[in-house]
Design a protein around this motif. Structure first.
Motif, PDB file in Angstrom:
ATOM      1  N   HIS A   1      28.492  64.357  18.549  1.00  0.00           N
ATOM      2  CA  HIS A   1      27.800  63.668  19.631  1.00  0.00           C
ATOM      3  C   HIS A   1      26.334  64.096  19.600  1.00  0.00           C
ATOM      4  CE1 HIS A   1      31.930  63.140  21.159  1.00  0.00           C
ATOM      5  NE2 HIS A   1      31.421  62.035  21.688  1.00  0.00           N
ATOM      6  N   PHE A   2      25.531  63.395  20.371  1.00  0.00           N
ATOM      7  CA  PHE A   2      24.091  63.643  20.396  1.00  0.00           C
ATOM      8  C   PHE A   2      23.753  65.121  20.583  1.00  0.00           C
ATOM      9  CE2 PHE A   2      20.302  64.191  23.092  1.00  0.00           C
ATOM     10  CZ  PHE A   2      19.333  63.825  22.167  1.00  0.00           C
ATOM     11  N   GLU A   3      24.421  65.779  21.525  1.00  0.00           N
ATOM     12  CA  GLU A   3      24.089  67.165  21.853  1.00  0.00           C
ATOM     13  C   GLU A   3      24.378  68.139  20.710  1.00  0.00           C
ATOM     14  OE1 GLU A   3      25.287  65.009  25.600  1.00  0.00           O
ATOM     15  OE2 GLU A   3      26.106  65.193  23.592  1.00  0.00           O
ATOM     16  N   GLU A   4      25.170  67.725  19.746  1.00  0.00           N
ATOM     17  CA  GLU A   4      25.547  68.610  18.638  1.00  0.00           C
ATOM     18  C   GLU A   4      24.555  68.579  17.476  1.00  0.00           C
ATOM     19  OE1 GLU A   4      30.173  68.786  18.362  1.00  0.00           O
ATOM     20  OE2 GLU A   4      29.572  66.732  18.905  1.00  0.00           O
ATOM     21  N   PHE A   5      23.586  67.690  17.522  1.00  0.00           N
ATOM     22  CA  PHE A   5      22.591  67.612  16.462  1.00  0.00           C
ATOM     23  C   PHE A   5      21.394  68.488  16.797  1.00  0.00           C
ATOM     24  CE2 PHE A   5      24.767  63.530  15.685  1.00  0.00           C
ATOM     25  CZ  PHE A   5      25.075  63.716  14.343  1.00  0.00           C
ATOM     26  N   GLU A   6      20.922  69.224  15.801  1.00  0.00           N
ATOM     27  CA  GLU A   6      19.736  70.059  15.953  1.00  0.00           C
ATOM     28  C   GLU A   6      18.786  69.778  14.806  1.00  0.00           C
ATOM     29  OE1 GLU A   6      20.814  74.189  16.093  1.00  0.00           O
ATOM     30  OE2 GLU A   6      22.361  73.842  17.601  1.00  0.00           O
TER      31      GLU A   6
ATOM     32  N   VAL B   1      18.660  59.997  17.427  1.00  0.00           N
ATOM     33  CA  VAL B   1      18.679  60.954  16.319  1.00  0.00           C
ATOM     34  C   VAL B   1      18.063  60.263  15.112  1.00  0.00           C
ATOM     35  CG1 VAL B   1      20.065  62.450  14.828  1.00  0.00           C
ATOM     36  CG2 VAL B   1      20.773  62.070  17.200  1.00  0.00           C
ATOM     37  N   VAL B   2      17.080  60.922  14.495  1.00  0.00           N
ATOM     38  CA  VAL B   2      16.434  60.406  13.290  1.00  0.00           C
ATOM     39  C   VAL B   2      16.825  61.311  12.127  1.00  0.00           C
ATOM     40  CG1 VAL B   2      14.247  59.828  12.175  1.00  0.00           C
ATOM     41  CG2 VAL B   2      14.503  59.523  14.657  1.00  0.00           C
ATOM     42  N   PHE B   3      17.317  60.691  11.061  1.00  0.00           N
ATOM     43  CA  PHE B   3      17.725  61.425   9.871  1.00  0.00           C
ATOM     44  C   PHE B   3      16.779  61.117   8.716  1.00  0.00           C
ATOM     45  CE2 PHE B   3      21.719  60.574  12.167  1.00  0.00           C
ATOM     46  CZ  PHE B   3      22.238  61.857  12.256  1.00  0.00           C
ATOM     47  N   ASP B   4      16.125  62.131   8.169  1.00  0.00           N
ATOM     48  CA  ASP B   4      15.429  61.962   6.892  1.00  0.00           C
ATOM     49  C   ASP B   4      16.518  61.926   5.832  1.00  0.00           C
ATOM     50  OD1 ASP B   4      12.842  61.830   7.824  1.00  0.00           O
ATOM     51  OD2 ASP B   4      12.489  63.986   7.620  1.00  0.00           O
ATOM     52  N   THR B   5      16.513  60.868   5.049  1.00  0.00           N
ATOM     53  CA  THR B   5      17.614  60.592   4.129  1.00  0.00           C
ATOM     54  C   THR B   5      17.087  60.467   2.710  1.00  0.00           C
ATOM     55  OG1 THR B   5      18.703  59.389   5.918  1.00  0.00           O
ATOM     56  CG2 THR B   5      19.524  58.995   3.681  1.00  0.00           C
TER      57      THR B   5
ATOM     58  N   VAL C   1      22.982  57.748  19.344  1.00  0.00           N
ATOM     59  CA  VAL C   1      24.238  58.463  19.191  1.00  0.00           C
ATOM     60  C   VAL C   1      24.775  58.769  20.584  1.00  0.00           C
ATOM     61  CG1 VAL C   1      25.347  60.542  18.268  1.00  0.00           C
ATOM     62  CG2 VAL C   1      23.487  59.450  16.991  1.00  0.00           C
ATOM     63  N   LEU C   2      26.056  58.505  20.777  1.00  0.00           N
ATOM     64  CA  LEU C   2      26.674  58.730  22.079  1.00  0.00           C
ATOM     65  C   LEU C   2      26.626  60.198  22.478  1.00  0.00           C
ATOM     66  CD1 LEU C   2      29.756  56.416  21.643  1.00  0.00           C
ATOM     67  CD2 LEU C   2      27.851  56.044  23.219  1.00  0.00           C
ATOM     68  N   ARG C   3      26.459  60.418  23.763  1.00  0.00           N
ATOM     69  CA  ARG C   3      26.487  61.772  24.322  1.00  0.00           C
ATOM     70  C   ARG C   3      27.944  62.210  24.514  1.00  0.00           C
ATOM     71  NH1 ARG C   3      22.198  64.030  26.321  1.00  0.00           N
ATOM     72  NH2 ARG C   3      20.239  62.916  26.388  1.00  0.00           N
ATOM     73  N   THR C   4      28.161  63.495  24.631  1.00  0.00           N
ATOM     74  CA  THR C   4      29.491  64.037  24.880  1.00  0.00           C
ATOM     75  C   THR C   4      30.101  63.362  26.105  1.00  0.00           C
ATOM     76  OG1 THR C   4      28.808  66.153  23.958  1.00  0.00           O
ATOM     77  CG2 THR C   4      30.773  66.164  25.337  1.00  0.00           C
TER      78      THR C   4
END
Length: 159
Positions: A9-14, A126-130, A149-152
């Motif tokens: 979920h959103f909160e799990e990305f750093e 969330v932005v991912f450099d890919t 991205v959905l939140r918890t």
């Protein structure tokens, strides 16, 4: 290298987190299916004799197909399973080298940014450099993929 990731979920990305996909070999069938689906039968991709006379000396994969494969491989990682709400686009995309039929590609993504949204409480950005590379580490795709991205608590990630 571990390839089995749980949905996030959103909160799990750093910022700075990285994830890797397994490899995938691009086949003749992939190219034909892409051409048939899109209607892009450009001879650089579908005519061996024509392509042999061009700069690459052989048929290469469609550029848009390279992008689509990159998106698919990001999804295959599993971190966005049932939590990706929307793909929002990109600020940049580069295709610095061609993918050839028979190349094995994989992606590495890095969390470049996470952002709370004042206008929404169910998702975050969330932005991912890919970066997609071939079996010999040739870079064939680079871009910043932007997702809501959905939140918890906003989605079940149970099968």
């Amino acid at each position: 290298m571990a390839y089995s990731y749980e949905p996030h979920h959103f909160e799990e990305f750093e910022k700075g987190q990285t994830f890797h996909s397994p490899g995938r070999t691009i086949t003749e069938t992939d190219v034909v299916m892409h051409a048939a689906t899109t209607g892009d039968w450009n001879e650089l991709h579908t005519n061996r004799e024509h392509a042999r006379e061009r700069d690459f000396g052989e048929r290469i994969v469609h550029g848009p197909m390279t992008f689509v494969q990159a998106i698919g491989m990001v999804m295959r990682i599993g971190i966005l399973e049932r939590t990706a709400y929307a793909f929002l686009g990109m600020n940049y995309m580069d295709l610095p080298n061609p993918v050839r039929i028979g190349d094995t590609v994989s992606v590495e993504i890095e969390v470049a940014e996470t952002k709370d949204l004042e206008s929404r409480d169910d998702v975050g950005l969330v932005v991912f450099d890919t970066e997609m590379t071939t079996q010999d580490d040739t870079v064939v795709f680079q871009g910043d993929l932007k997702f809501f991205v959905l939140r918890t608590g906003e989605a079940s990630v149970e099968p």
